[in-house]
Design a protein around this motif. Sequence first.
Motif, PDB file in Angstrom:
ATOM      1  N   GLN A 283     -18.605  -8.351  -4.638  1.00  0.00           N
ATOM      2  CA  GLN A 283     -20.030  -8.692  -4.601  1.00  0.00           C
ATOM      3  C   GLN A 283     -20.929  -7.508  -4.938  1.00  0.00           C
ATOM      4  O   GLN A 283     -22.119  -7.685  -5.193  1.00  0.00           O
ATOM      5  N   LEU A 284     -20.354  -6.305  -4.968  1.00  0.00           N
ATOM      6  CA  LEU A 284     -21.142  -5.100  -5.242  1.00  0.00           C
ATOM      7  C   LEU A 284     -21.211  -4.755  -6.727  1.00  0.00           C
ATOM      8  O   LEU A 284     -21.852  -3.778  -7.104  1.00  0.00           O
ATOM      9  N   GLY A 285     -20.526  -5.539  -7.556  1.00  0.00           N
ATOM     10  CA  GLY A 285     -20.530  -5.228  -8.984  1.00  0.00           C
ATOM     11  C   GLY A 285     -20.180  -6.423  -9.844  1.00  0.00           C
ATOM     12  O   GLY A 285     -20.201  -7.570  -9.389  1.00  0.00           O
ATOM     13  N   ASP A 286     -19.842  -6.137 -11.108  1.00  0.00           N
ATOM     14  CA  ASP A 286     -19.506  -7.176 -12.071  1.00  0.00           C
ATOM     15  C   ASP A 286     -18.011  -7.288 -12.308  1.00  0.00           C
ATOM     16  O   ASP A 286     -17.532  -8.295 -12.837  1.00  0.00           O
ATOM     17  N   PHE A 287     -17.263  -6.239 -11.950  1.00  0.00           N
ATOM     18  CA  PHE A 287     -15.834  -6.183 -12.250  1.00  0.00           C
ATOM     19  C   PHE A 287     -15.145  -5.411 -11.138  1.00  0.00           C
ATOM     20  O   PHE A 287     -15.549  -4.287 -10.820  1.00  0.00           O
ATOM     21  N   LEU A 288     -14.126  -6.019 -10.528  1.00  0.00           N
ATOM     22  CA  LEU A 288     -13.413  -5.355  -9.427  1.00  0.00           C
ATOM     23  C   LEU A 288     -12.053  -4.856  -9.897  1.00  0.00           C
ATOM     24  O   LEU A 288     -11.186  -5.633 -10.283  1.00  0.00           O
ATOM     25  N   LEU A 289     -11.876  -3.547  -9.849  1.00  0.00           N
ATOM     26  CA  LEU A 289     -10.626  -2.880 -10.195  1.00  0.00           C
ATOM     27  C   LEU A 289      -9.960  -2.419  -8.900  1.00  0.00           C
ATOM     28  O   LEU A 289     -10.587  -1.742  -8.086  1.00  0.00           O
ATOM     29  N   VAL A 290      -8.694  -2.807  -8.716  1.00  0.00           N
ATOM     30  CA  VAL A 290      -7.986  -2.494  -7.477  1.00  0.00           C
ATOM     31  C   VAL A 290      -6.792  -1.591  -7.769  1.00  0.00           C
ATOM     32  O   VAL A 290      -5.961  -1.903  -8.625  1.00  0.00           O
ATOM     33  N   GLY A 291      -6.727  -0.473  -7.067  1.00  0.00           N
ATOM     34  CA  GLY A 291      -5.600   0.440  -7.201  1.00  0.00           C
ATOM     35  C   GLY A 291      -4.536   0.131  -6.157  1.00  0.00           C
ATOM     36  O   GLY A 291      -4.839   0.049  -4.966  1.00  0.00           O
ATOM     37  N   ILE A 292      -3.285  -0.036  -6.594  1.00  0.00           N
ATOM     38  CA  ILE A 292      -2.168  -0.327  -5.689  1.00  0.00           C
ATOM     39  C   ILE A 292      -1.278   0.906  -5.608  1.00  0.00           C
ATOM     40  O   ILE A 292      -0.709   1.344  -6.615  1.00  0.00           O
ATOM     41  N   TYR A 293      -1.154   1.480  -4.418  1.00  0.00           N
ATOM     42  CA  TYR A 293      -0.350   2.688  -4.245  1.00  0.00           C
ATOM     43  C   TYR A 293       1.133   2.437  -4.523  1.00  0.00           C
ATOM     44  O   TYR A 293       1.643   1.339  -4.310  1.00  0.00           O
ATOM     45  N   THR A 294       1.816   3.491  -4.943  1.00  0.00           N
ATOM     46  CA  THR A 294       3.264   3.434  -5.143  1.00  0.00           C
ATOM     47  C   THR A 294       3.968   3.275  -3.792  1.00  0.00           C
ATOM     48  O   THR A 294       3.392   3.569  -2.733  1.00  0.00           O
ATOM     49  N   ASP A 295       5.202   2.844  -3.841  1.00  0.00           N
ATOM     50  CA  ASP A 295       5.988   2.712  -2.610  1.00  0.00           C
ATOM     51  C   ASP A 295       6.123   4.064  -1.907  1.00  0.00           C
ATOM     52  O   ASP A 295       6.072   4.150  -0.679  1.00  0.00           O
ATOM     53  N   GLN A 296       6.306   5.113  -2.677  1.00  0.00           N
ATOM     54  CA  GLN A 296       6.485   6.436  -2.088  1.00  0.00           C
ATOM     55  C   GLN A 296       5.245   6.878  -1.321  1.00  0.00           C
ATOM     56  O   GLN A 296       5.341   7.411  -0.218  1.00  0.00           O
ATOM     57  N   ILE A 297       4.060   6.665  -1.907  1.00  0.00           N
ATOM     58  CA  ILE A 297       2.817   7.050  -1.221  1.00  0.00           C
ATOM     59  C   ILE A 297       2.662   6.272   0.082  1.00  0.00           C
ATOM     60  O   ILE A 297       2.306   6.842   1.122  1.00  0.00           O
ATOM     61  N   VAL A 298       2.932   4.958   0.043  1.00  0.00           N
ATOM     62  CA  VAL A 298       2.798   4.130   1.249  1.00  0.00           C
ATOM     63  C   VAL A 298       3.765   4.607   2.323  1.00  0.00           C
ATOM     64  O   VAL A 298       3.410   4.724   3.505  1.00  0.00           O
ATOM     65  N   SER A 299       4.990   4.902   1.932  1.00  0.00           N
ATOM     66  CA  SER A 299       5.996   5.364   2.890  1.00  0.00           C
ATOM     67  C   SER A 299       5.584   6.698   3.511  1.00  0.00           C
ATOM     68  O   SER A 299       5.738   6.906   4.717  1.00  0.00           O
ATOM     69  N   GLU A 300       5.045   7.587   2.692  1.00  0.00           N
ATOM     70  CA  GLU A 300       4.616   8.887   3.202  1.00  0.00           C
ATOM     71  C   GLU A 300       3.473   8.757   4.198  1.00  0.00           C
ATOM     72  O   GLU A 300       3.388   9.506   5.179  1.00  0.00           O
ATOM     73  N   GLN A 301       2.571   7.820   3.975  1.00  0.00           N
ATOM     74  CA  GLN A 301       1.389   7.660   4.811  1.00  0.00           C
ATOM     75  C   GLN A 301       1.639   6.835   6.071  1.00  0.00           C
ATOM     76  O   GLN A 301       1.035   7.085   7.110  1.00  0.00           O
ATOM     77  N   ARG A 302       2.535   5.840   5.985  1.00  0.00           N
ATOM     78  CA  ARG A 302       2.693   4.899   7.100  1.00  0.00           C
ATOM     79  C   ARG A 302       4.040   4.967   7.803  1.00  0.00           C
ATOM     80  O   ARG A 302       4.221   4.355   8.846  1.00  0.00           O
ATOM     81  N   GLY A 303       4.989   5.672   7.233  1.00  0.00           N
ATOM     82  CA  GLY A 303       6.295   5.740   7.863  1.00  0.00           C
ATOM     83  C   GLY A 303       7.370   5.112   6.991  1.00  0.00           C
ATOM     84  O   GLY A 303       7.074   4.321   6.092  1.00  0.00           O
ATOM     85  N   PRO A 304       8.611   5.414   7.250  1.00  0.00           N
ATOM     86  CA  PRO A 304       9.719   5.007   6.374  1.00  0.00           C
ATOM     87  C   PRO A 304       9.988   3.509   6.314  1.00  0.00           C
ATOM     88  O   PRO A 304      10.627   3.037   5.386  1.00  0.00           O
ATOM     89  N   HIS A 305       9.504   2.747   7.307  1.00  0.00           N
ATOM     90  CA  HIS A 305       9.750   1.306   7.279  1.00  0.00           C
ATOM     91  C   HIS A 305       8.731   0.558   6.439  1.00  0.00           C
ATOM     92  O   HIS A 305       8.807  -0.664   6.308  1.00  0.00           O
ATOM     93  N   PHE A 306       7.755   1.260   5.891  1.00  0.00           N
ATOM     94  CA  PHE A 306       6.773   0.653   4.999  1.00  0.00           C
ATOM     95  C   PHE A 306       6.937   1.237   3.590  1.00  0.00           C
ATOM     96  O   PHE A 306       7.418   2.352   3.443  1.00  0.00           O
ATOM     97  N   PRO A 307       6.543   0.480   2.544  1.00  0.00           N
ATOM     98  CA  PRO A 307       5.928  -0.849   2.581  1.00  0.00           C
ATOM     99  C   PRO A 307       6.972  -1.957   2.771  1.00  0.00           C
ATOM    100  O   PRO A 307       8.142  -1.784   2.436  1.00  0.00           O
ATOM    101  N   LEU A 308       6.528  -3.067   3.309  1.00  0.00           N
ATOM    102  CA  LEU A 308       7.400  -4.219   3.485  1.00  0.00           C
ATOM    103  C   LEU A 308       7.614  -4.957   2.157  1.00  0.00           C
ATOM    104  O   LEU A 308       8.637  -5.589   1.950  1.00  0.00           O
ATOM    105  N   MET A 309       6.613  -4.885   1.301  1.00  0.00           N
ATOM    106  CA  MET A 309       6.698  -5.475  -0.037  1.00  0.00           C
ATOM    107  C   MET A 309       6.633  -4.337  -1.051  1.00  0.00           C
ATOM    108  O   MET A 309       5.820  -3.422  -0.896  1.00  0.00           O
ATOM    109  N   HIS A 310       7.490  -4.388  -2.079  1.00  0.00           N
ATOM    110  CA  HIS A 310       7.462  -3.272  -3.019  1.00  0.00           C
ATOM    111  C   HIS A 310       6.297  -3.395  -4.000  1.00  0.00           C
ATOM    112  O   HIS A 310       5.557  -4.381  -4.006  1.00  0.00           O
TER     113      HIS A 310
END
Length: 425
Positions: A283-310
Amino acid sequence: MEFESNDSNWDGVYYYPQLFGGVMLTAAVLGLSTSYFGGTMGFPTLPYTLPYLNNLQKKKREKRKVRVYMDGCFDLMHYGHANALRQAKALGDELVVGLVSDEEIVLNKGPPVLSMEERLALVSGLKWVDEVIADAPYAITEDFMNRLFNEHKIDYIIHGDDPCLLPDGSDAYALAKKVGRYKQIKRTEGVSSTDIVGRILAFIEDKNACDGSQESSRNDEPNGMNKSVEKSKHASNFLPTSRRIVQFSNAKGPGPNARVVYIDGAFDLFHAGHVEILKSARQLGDFLLVGIYTDQIVSEQRGPHFPLMHLHERSLSVLACRYVDEVIIGAPWEITKDMITTFNISLVVHGTVCESKSSVNGQADPYSVPKNMGIFRMLESPKDITTTSVAQRIIANHEIYEKRNAKKEASEKKFYEERKYISGD
């Protein structure tokens, strides 16, 4: 798309209106009374015939849209659900989704992980869904089927090619098949709600994966993941293809003067909180671009059992959301000036409820560049639900879900053993 009709009356008028009108005009010129034709042959008089022909031509041009119906629990929404609804929409013009009530799910399958409100947000947020019928019955009874046909103007009822049996062993879609108003789609391989629950339950068996005593062993494993997590991640059999990504994509970029809004995250175990924050961002713009982190980044930030979905599973879930225009598959942790320029980003946003982006352990602020440029904004998260809170619901009732999964895994194993060619959807 046109709904098939058995009505053959006035077919000649539909396809040859000029010829029919010409005959009537010729009769008038020759002095033959149209009242004679009307009285003896059943034709209306000429002044009333021509407007009627115009209406028939207009009806021919304005074909009624085909409405298709697909129901389900849609608990723990994943890209398999999204792909099923995408296929269903392709069989008609308008897709109506029946969302089974919490009470019906409890009676037939056990407690749902997500509430009706959360499931409704997820289903309504899919780009292929036109309408949702909340509190739909688990079994399609004759009364409900007649409601679909008469009140909701449904033409066909859709379901996947995997069997859907009621507690008594009967086919849940037998009535729709009997009246010839049933169509079938292909099930998406590689994922199911049972599978996702299994991934969450897998690391319960090795609670040490979350203990500080395992901290040293985390760094010994590739990508910071221990063996128990590697084992659970192999539960995913999804093989991403460029064709599947194209099927989910909007296939268009932003205009030259479009206001591009960027938001990033893990978007793991896609839930109602994700849908709502993406809606707010769009709602803040005309085009929404979404960045999806790599599995490695998610694991480093949240712990080894994440991400649950690759990564590719998470990317498809986000792409299926109606508020998303494009995704970066494997987005960087830090947002750089070059990235902002490349994608012509006007605004970078971040939700107030999040499990990442913390400046712990001396990490640099990943949003420092957009902040210095004055294009960063914190966005109030509409819901406080997180991936971890959803996982905790399953963990808290793990005995119930373990029993249910054991039963479901047997039927899914049989389905995969008997499956045939499935990629031509």
